[in-house]
Enzyme design. Structure first.
Site, PDB file in Angstrom:
ATOM      1  N   GLU A  69      38.130 107.066  -3.851  1.00 23.58           N
ATOM      2  CA  GLU A  69      38.666 105.787  -3.391  1.00 23.58           C
ATOM      3  C   GLU A  69      39.743 105.325  -4.367  1.00 23.58           C
ATOM      4  O   GLU A  69      39.593 105.471  -5.579  1.00 23.58           O
ATOM      5  CB  GLU A  69      37.541 104.753  -3.297  1.00 23.58           C
ATOM      6  CG  GLU A  69      37.967 103.349  -2.951  1.00 23.58           C
ATOM      7  CD  GLU A  69      38.685 103.247  -1.618  1.00 23.58           C
ATOM      8  OE1 GLU A  69      39.769 102.620  -1.588  1.00 23.58           O
ATOM      9  OE2 GLU A  69      38.181 103.802  -0.623  1.00 23.58           O
ATOM     10  N   ASN A  96      44.082 108.642  -6.348  1.00 23.04           N
ATOM     11  CA  ASN A  96      44.902 108.594  -5.151  1.00 23.04           C
ATOM     12  C   ASN A  96      44.799 109.890  -4.358  1.00 23.04           C
ATOM     13  O   ASN A  96      44.939 110.982  -4.921  1.00 23.04           O
ATOM     14  CB  ASN A  96      46.363 108.340  -5.554  1.00 23.04           C
ATOM     15  CG  ASN A  96      47.232 107.917  -4.397  1.00 23.04           C
ATOM     16  OD1 ASN A  96      47.184 108.517  -3.329  1.00 23.04           O
ATOM     17  ND2 ASN A  96      48.020 106.885  -4.599  1.00 23.04           N
ATOM     18  N   ASP A 118      43.426 104.004   6.988  1.00 23.62           N
ATOM     19  CA  ASP A 118      44.470 103.051   7.375  1.00 23.62           C
ATOM     20  C   ASP A 118      45.399 103.727   8.386  1.00 23.62           C
ATOM     21  O   ASP A 118      45.937 104.793   8.108  1.00 23.62           O
ATOM     22  CB  ASP A 118      45.263 102.637   6.132  1.00 23.62           C
ATOM     23  CG  ASP A 118      46.159 101.426   6.381  1.00 23.62           C
ATOM     24  OD1 ASP A 118      46.707 101.320   7.495  1.00 23.62           O
ATOM     25  OD2 ASP A 118      46.321 100.607   5.462  1.00 23.62           O
ATOM     26  N   THR A 193      29.724 104.429   9.109  1.00 30.07           N
ATOM     27  CA  THR A 193      30.302 103.665   8.010  1.00 30.07           C
ATOM     28  C   THR A 193      30.113 102.179   8.312  1.00 30.07           C
ATOM     29  O   THR A 193      29.721 101.797   9.423  1.00 30.07           O
ATOM     30  CB  THR A 193      31.804 103.952   7.847  1.00 30.07           C
ATOM     31  OG1 THR A 193      32.524 103.310   8.911  1.00 30.07           O
ATOM     32  CG2 THR A 193      32.094 105.438   7.888  1.00 30.07           C
ATOM     33  N   GLU A 194      30.421 101.330   7.327  1.00 28.85           N
ATOM     34  CA  GLU A 194      30.355  99.891   7.556  1.00 28.85           C
ATOM     35  C   GLU A 194      31.283  99.480   8.692  1.00 28.85           C
ATOM     36  O   GLU A 194      30.909  98.709   9.588  1.00 28.85           O
ATOM     37  CB  GLU A 194      30.747  99.120   6.287  1.00 28.85           C
ATOM     38  CG  GLU A 194      29.789  99.260   5.125  1.00 28.85           C
ATOM     39  CD  GLU A 194      30.137 100.391   4.180  1.00 28.85           C
ATOM     40  OE1 GLU A 194      29.583 100.433   3.073  1.00 28.85           O
ATOM     41  OE2 GLU A 194      30.964 101.247   4.546  1.00 28.85           O
TER      42      GLU A 194
END
Length: 213
Positions: A69, A96, A118, A193-194
């Site tokens: 992350e 990254n 994203d 996932t959340e």
């Protein structure tokens, strides 16, 4: 989604360097040394708060996992969970995803997960999408020849883009679903996932694929 700054994050990270790596140098091909047992190694790029990767690690003690992350605030929340759980087959990485070949050796990873990345919907941001060809080139380098990539998203545009990008790159698709939660066979062992739970409760369809190089 960028999280608010966590004032306690840096201290927690610095106090638990046995559980998390910060921009590591010289780890290419050596990640197995971070774990108690030498086992197949899997990577999640963009782990967020970590529900998926911690549940996956708990369910599969025969594998080792790295949660990667770039957001300090997000991985600090994940680290908080790992400090409590102390899963021996889970390591965290703050770095990254655009420099994977600098962090991992050739064919070091058995499989890679991309969950609700994203979408970067604007055309000028195409190169930032985690299924853009430059990222696929890096995945190919670090994933073993018999390894795989799994990808989930609620964003239809990103999923369509990813199918085209992967196909143009020469990848082969093993599994595809435009509605994962209503696919009994594929959803049987699905770990959410959340964001996945949040979006599916709102009626969003979850797109999923498994592919290999």
């Amino acid at each position: 989604m960028r999280l608010r700054n966590k004032p306690w994050a840096k201290d927690m990270i610095n106090e638990n360097l046995d559980l998390i790596s910060i921009q590591p140098e010289g780890m290419q091909g050596k990640w197995k040394s971070k774990f108690e047992k030498e086992q197949p190694l899997f990577l999640e790029v963009g782990s967020g708060k970590g529900r998926f990767i911690t549940d996956l690690a708990k369910a599969n003690p025969q594998n080792n996992y790295i949660a990667m992350e770039v957001q300090e605030g997000a991985i600090a929340l994940l680290l908080k969970k790992q400090v409590e759980m102390r899963l021996p087959n889970l390591q965290l990485l703050l770095d990254n995803g655009s420099k994977l070949t600098e962090l991992f050796g050739e064919n070091e990873i058995d499989g890679l997960y991309l969950n609700f990345s994203d979408p970067w919907p604007k055309t000028r941001h195409e190169k930032r999408r985690l299924t853009y060809k430059a990222f696929l080139q890096q995945y190919k380098a670090i994933i073993k020849d018999d390894g795989y990539l799994r990808f989930k998203t609620d964003n239809q545009g990103l999923f369509e883009y990813s199918l085209i990008s992967m196909n143009n790159f020469g990848m082969k698709f093993d599994e595809i679903s435009l509605d994962l939660h209503n696919n009994e066979a594929l959803n049987q062992n699905n770990i959410q996932t959340e964001y996945e739970e949040k979006f599916s409760k709102k009626g969003f369809r979850i797109n999923y694929l498994k592919a290999h190089f």
